[in-house]
Design a protein around this motif. Structure first.
Motif, PDB file in Angstrom:
ATOM      1  N   UNK A 654       0.859  -1.199   0.000  1.00  0.00           N
ATOM      2  CA  UNK A 654       0.000   0.000   0.000  1.00  0.00           C
ATOM      3  C   UNK A 654       0.891   1.243   0.000  1.00  0.00           C
ATOM      4  N   UNK A 655       0.666   2.085  -1.000  1.00  0.00           N
ATOM      5  CA  UNK A 655       1.464   3.296  -1.180  1.00  0.00           C
ATOM      6  C   UNK A 655       0.698   4.510  -0.660  1.00  0.00           C
ATOM      7  N   UNK A 656       1.397   5.358   0.089  1.00  0.00           N
ATOM      8  CA  UNK A 656       0.802   6.588   0.601  1.00  0.00           C
ATOM      9  C   UNK A 656       1.172   7.782  -0.260  1.00  0.00           C
ATOM     10  N   UNK A 657       2.033   7.541  -1.261  1.00  0.00           N
ATOM     11  CA  UNK A 657       2.324   8.565  -2.256  1.00  0.00           C
ATOM     12  C   UNK A 657       2.693   7.879  -3.553  1.00  0.00           C
ATOM     13  N   UNK A 658       2.651   8.629  -4.624  1.00  0.00           N
ATOM     14  CA  UNK A 658       2.918   8.082  -5.946  1.00  0.00           C
ATOM     15  C   UNK A 658       4.429   7.970  -6.172  1.00  0.00           C
ATOM     16  N   UNK A 659       4.862   6.789  -6.643  1.00  0.00           N
ATOM     17  CA  UNK A 659       6.276   6.536  -6.881  1.00  0.00           C
ATOM     18  C   UNK A 659       6.468   5.931  -8.266  1.00  0.00           C
ATOM     19  N   UNK A 664       9.818  -0.804 -14.847  1.00  0.00           N
ATOM     20  CA  UNK A 664       8.803  -0.657 -15.908  1.00  0.00           C
ATOM     21  C   UNK A 664       8.630   0.778 -16.378  1.00  0.00           C
ATOM     22  N   UNK A 665       9.088   1.747 -15.551  1.00  0.00           N
ATOM     23  CA  UNK A 665       8.898   3.154 -15.895  1.00  0.00           C
ATOM     24  C   UNK A 665       7.526   3.680 -15.587  1.00  0.00           C
ATOM     25  N   UNK A 666       6.652   2.851 -15.012  1.00  0.00           N
ATOM     26  CA  UNK A 666       5.278   3.275 -14.710  1.00  0.00           C
ATOM     27  C   UNK A 666       5.202   3.862 -13.305  1.00  0.00           C
ATOM     28  N   UNK A 667       4.133   4.602 -13.038  1.00  0.00           N
ATOM     29  CA  UNK A 667       3.876   5.150 -11.718  1.00  0.00           C
ATOM     30  C   UNK A 667       3.028   4.170 -10.921  1.00  0.00           C
ATOM     31  N   UNK A 668       3.377   4.000  -9.650  1.00  0.00           N
ATOM     32  CA  UNK A 668       2.598   3.117  -8.783  1.00  0.00           C
ATOM     33  C   UNK A 668       1.989   3.952  -7.668  1.00  0.00           C
ATOM     34  N   UNK A 669       0.757   3.622  -7.308  1.00  0.00           N
ATOM     35  CA  UNK A 669       0.063   4.340  -6.243  1.00  0.00           C
ATOM     36  C   UNK A 669      -1.025   3.448  -5.665  1.00  0.00           C
ATOM     37  N   UNK A 670      -1.542   3.860  -4.541  1.00  0.00           N
ATOM     38  CA  UNK A 670      -2.605   3.130  -3.850  1.00  0.00           C
ATOM     39  C   UNK A 670      -2.138   1.723  -3.467  1.00  0.00           C
ATOM     40  N   UNK A 671      -2.597   0.699  -4.179  1.00  0.00           N
ATOM     41  CA  UNK A 671      -2.241  -0.664  -3.836  1.00  0.00           C
ATOM     42  C   UNK A 671      -1.652  -1.400  -5.041  1.00  0.00           C
ATOM     43  N   UNK A 672      -0.625  -2.183  -4.762  1.00  0.00           N
ATOM     44  CA  UNK A 672      -0.009  -3.018  -5.793  1.00  0.00           C
ATOM     45  C   UNK A 672       0.186  -4.405  -5.205  1.00  0.00           C
ATOM     46  N   UNK A 673      -0.212  -5.403  -5.964  1.00  0.00           N
ATOM     47  CA  UNK A 673      -0.023  -6.782  -5.520  1.00  0.00           C
ATOM     48  C   UNK A 673       1.261  -7.336  -6.123  1.00  0.00           C
ATOM     49  N   UNK A 674       2.207  -7.660  -5.253  1.00  0.00           N
ATOM     50  CA  UNK A 674       3.446  -8.274  -5.700  1.00  0.00           C
ATOM     51  C   UNK A 674       3.229  -9.766  -5.901  1.00  0.00           C
TER      52      UNK A 674
END
Length: 684
Positions: A654-659, A664-674
């Motif tokens: 769970x991300x509290x800010x956009x990274x 991949x060069x993409x932006x990740x935010x909110x939730x990401x399932x590894x």
């Protein structure tokens, strides 16, 4: 800072043995390596019989052809000096080069590392083969560096040949000068062991009860380290003389070797061999064990020598010799996971062991990237993915440094002394493991740091918290340095059995914990080893939550407050010392010193992490489950966060800010399932 490898980008390499394969296969092998983005090849470290098939007859043509072909495919080569495997003609003609066990029985030809470092004849022959080899290849444009020997002190780290006994005496003469000083250092008046002639002095030999003089045993390990470094120096001096444009390393971190001194004196950087699956072959009673994640602890130790280093052998398949060390196959994703584990902890050059699995010999089950059949497999595809990713992120990551505010302090003297001394040795691993594991699960990065005679205050003040669990051997000079660290604002934690021995291993005739008693503001009024019928006492934390029934394991010291400013943080809840202090805290200057009269266990470490106010540096912008390792590498104001999922199940981040996802060069935010065994590298 330590000596680091210098890479302009993350690079992949592989171990290759041209002498073991038909020459008709080489070109196809090199071509396929380049397709995987492999740019470095290690070779030749076991090829003495190829280079010198008979005494005094040299032939460097086979590897010259291999180097020429590798160069044609743009591959750079690390050459290993072949001194770990003397040829049969050598050991047959000169049996004095062989190592021996404590009974003096020689280890015979047929394995590796069966020689001793002390033999004048072996040193002479090693010096000759290295000189001839360097002269043959020093100007070849494919060669970038040298690995001396292979895994110094692996297989065995004790040496008892006749030449070793002789060399030990010479080392002692230089160290002590006179027998009178030696006898005093070893306390030989005890049991009438006094030496009256140097010829009476030996390394450990068979004796009743199998227990040597403990002071001799400590010096024996110091001698083995010094002797190993002396042997290595023969090779490094030659390479510096003949090929000053090449770097020098060795792959190691094995027992009875001061790898910090070895690197300081002889190497450009340290290299390491990482096999995370070793953790699966030894049964563990450790609840919630780190398993393959535990390799992060060993990689941290390498990083204490070289902040950026080479992994000279990275596990790339199932492993094992014919008769031992059986390891199952890495699951899909684990080779990639372990590769990024090495990178997170400081590796900028990653060399897989090996290109293709051997079809003969002791290691025919120690698999490489390719199987015996040499056809495409999932491991090849996984390495290809890593190569593609390194091409994307490699320039950004190389040269950045691992970030940590917590250090676990260690030193060689206490490690070596603790091998024999059951009154503090077993506590060392228990406490180091508990601290490292719980910090890992709480996502608090930690370094291992080795205290040396050259350690300065500036080396310590990099850390907010230092844990020095059980330094039985302690000097007043070390105590003064640690006092300065605390006074300037550091938090320092000791465990039981601190400060009761001098550098010879003699017990001090002063109140425990000896040199740091004044710093801690306590003395030890009583103590007991926890063993057999002697149970550990339960703990009661004052003003802090600790699970009911938590015990003070390993050793119980009953503390006595000497300074009224000392605060009792925990006390014993039962046994004859119920109500007595077990854990104290004292403010010194801007900092604090803590003393715990036992070995650290996981519940106690968790409570202390809370008491110390330690939190993950990612707490404000990331929620990560415990099964995912978190760490950061940084340089020039830019940081890269690594997330490594060691679980066979997906992990929710769970991300509290956009990274930015660097791969991949993409932006990740909110939730990401590894995914299981997944990897994320984020620009922070």
């Amino acid at each position: 800072m330590g000596k680091s490898i210098r890479m302009d980008r993350l690079r992949l390499g592989v171990c290759y043995y041209p002498e073991q394969w038909p020459e008709t296969m080489w070109e196809d092998d090199f071509r396929r390596m380049t397709e995987l983005n492999i740019t470095v090849v290690r070779m030749a470290e076991f090829a003495w019989a190829i280079f010198e098939p008979e005494e005094g007859r040299f032939d460097f043509s086979l590897f010259k052809r291999a180097l020429d072909l590798a160069l044609g495919y743009g591959l750079q080569v690390i050459l290993g000096t072949p001194t770990a495997t003397p040829p049969a003609w050598l050991t047959h003609k000169y049996p004095e080069v062989l190592n021996a066990n404590t009974e003096g029985v020689l280890y015979r030809h047929g394995m590796r590392r069966h020689y001793n470092y002390s033999s004048p004849k072996y040193r002479e022959l090693c010096e000759r083969i290295v000189r001839k080899m360097v002269e043959a290849y020093k100007d070849h444009p494919a060669v970038i560096g040298w690995q001396i020997d292979n895994e110094l002190n692996c297989e065995t780290n004790v040496f008892y040949s006749e030449a070793d006994h002789i060399a030990f005496r010479e080392w002692l003469k230089e160290r002590y000068g006179t027998l009178e000083r030696l006898n005093q250092a070893w306390g030989t008046v005890f049991w009438s062991q006094t030496y009256t002639a140097w010829e009476q002095v030996h390394l450990t030999r068979p004796m009743i009860h199998c227990s040597p003089n403990p002071h001799l045993a400590l010096d024996e390990k110091r001698f083995i380290s010094a002797n190993t470094i002396s042997f290595a120096r023969l090779q490094t001096d030659l390479i510096r003389e003949l090929a000053p444009h090449h770097w020098i390393t060795t792959n190691g971190m094995f027992g009875h070797l001061d790898s910090h001194e070895l690197t300081d004196q002889l190497l450009d950087f340290m290299s390491y061999d990482s096999y995370p699956q070793f953790s699966t072959i030894f049964p563990s009673e450790d609840e919630n064990s780190l398993r393959d994640r535990g390799s992060s602890l060993y990689l941290s130790n390498v990083r204490s020598i070289s902040p950026n280093f080479c992994v000279m052998e990275q596990q790339s398949g199932p492993g094992g010799w014919v008769d031992r060390i059986g390891m199952g196959s890495p699951r899909p994703g684990q080779i990639r996971l372990w590769s990024y584990q090495s990178v997170l902890h400081g590796s900028d050059l990653l060399v897989y062991f090996r290109w293709r699995t051997a079809t003969f010999g002791t290691e025919l089950y120690w698999h490489g990237i390719n199987d015996h059949h040499n056809q495409p497999n999932r491991r090849v595809r996984e390495v290809a993915q890593i190569g593609e990713e390194f091409a994307i992120i490699g320039a950004a990551i190389a040269g950045t440094a691992y970030q940590a505010d917590v250090a676990i302090l260690q030193d060689y003297d206490n490690e070596w002394d603790g091998e024999l001394d059951e009154w503090h040795g077993p506590l060392q691993w228990q406490s180091k493991r508990a601290w490292y594991k719980q910090l890992q699960y709480r996502h608090i990065p930690a370094n291992l740091m080795t205290l040396r005679s050259t350690t300065a205050l500036a080396d310590l003040t990099k850390y907010k918290v230092i844990v020095y669990p059980h330094p039985a051997i302690m000097t007043d000079q070390t105590a003064e340095l640690l006092t300065q660290y605390v006074a300037q604002g550091g938090m320092l934690l000791f465990g039981a059995r601190t400060g009761y021995k001098n550098p010879h291993g003699h017990c001090y005739m002063r109140p425990l914990p000896g040199p740091v008693a004044e710093l801690c503001g306590i003395t030890i009024e009583d103590y007991t080893l926890i063993k057999g019928t002697v149970p550990p006492a339960e703990l009661r934390f004052i003003g802090s939550h600790l699970p009911s029934g938590t015990k003070a394991v390993g050793f119980n010291e009953i503390l006595h407050l000497e300074d009224p400013e000392v605060e009792i943080v925990a006390e014993y809840a039962n046994e004859y010392y119920a109500g007595k202090p077990a854990l104290t805290r004292r403010a010194v200057g801007k900092g604090q010193v803590w003393y715990y009269g036992a070995a650290f266990s996981e519940p106690v470490v968790d409570a202390l992490i809370g008491e110390l106010g330690l939190v993950s540096p990612a707490a404000d912008w990331l929620d990560v489950p415990a099964e995912v390792e978190f760490g950061m590498r940084s340089s020039n104001g830019t940081s890269y966060a690594f997330l490594l999922n060691y679980s066979d199940r997906p992990a929710m981040i769970r991300f509290k800010k956009e990274l930015k996802d660097l791969i991949t060069g993409t932006l990740v935010k909110h939730e990401v399932q590894m995914e299981p065994y997944g990897v994320l590298v984020l620009e922070v």
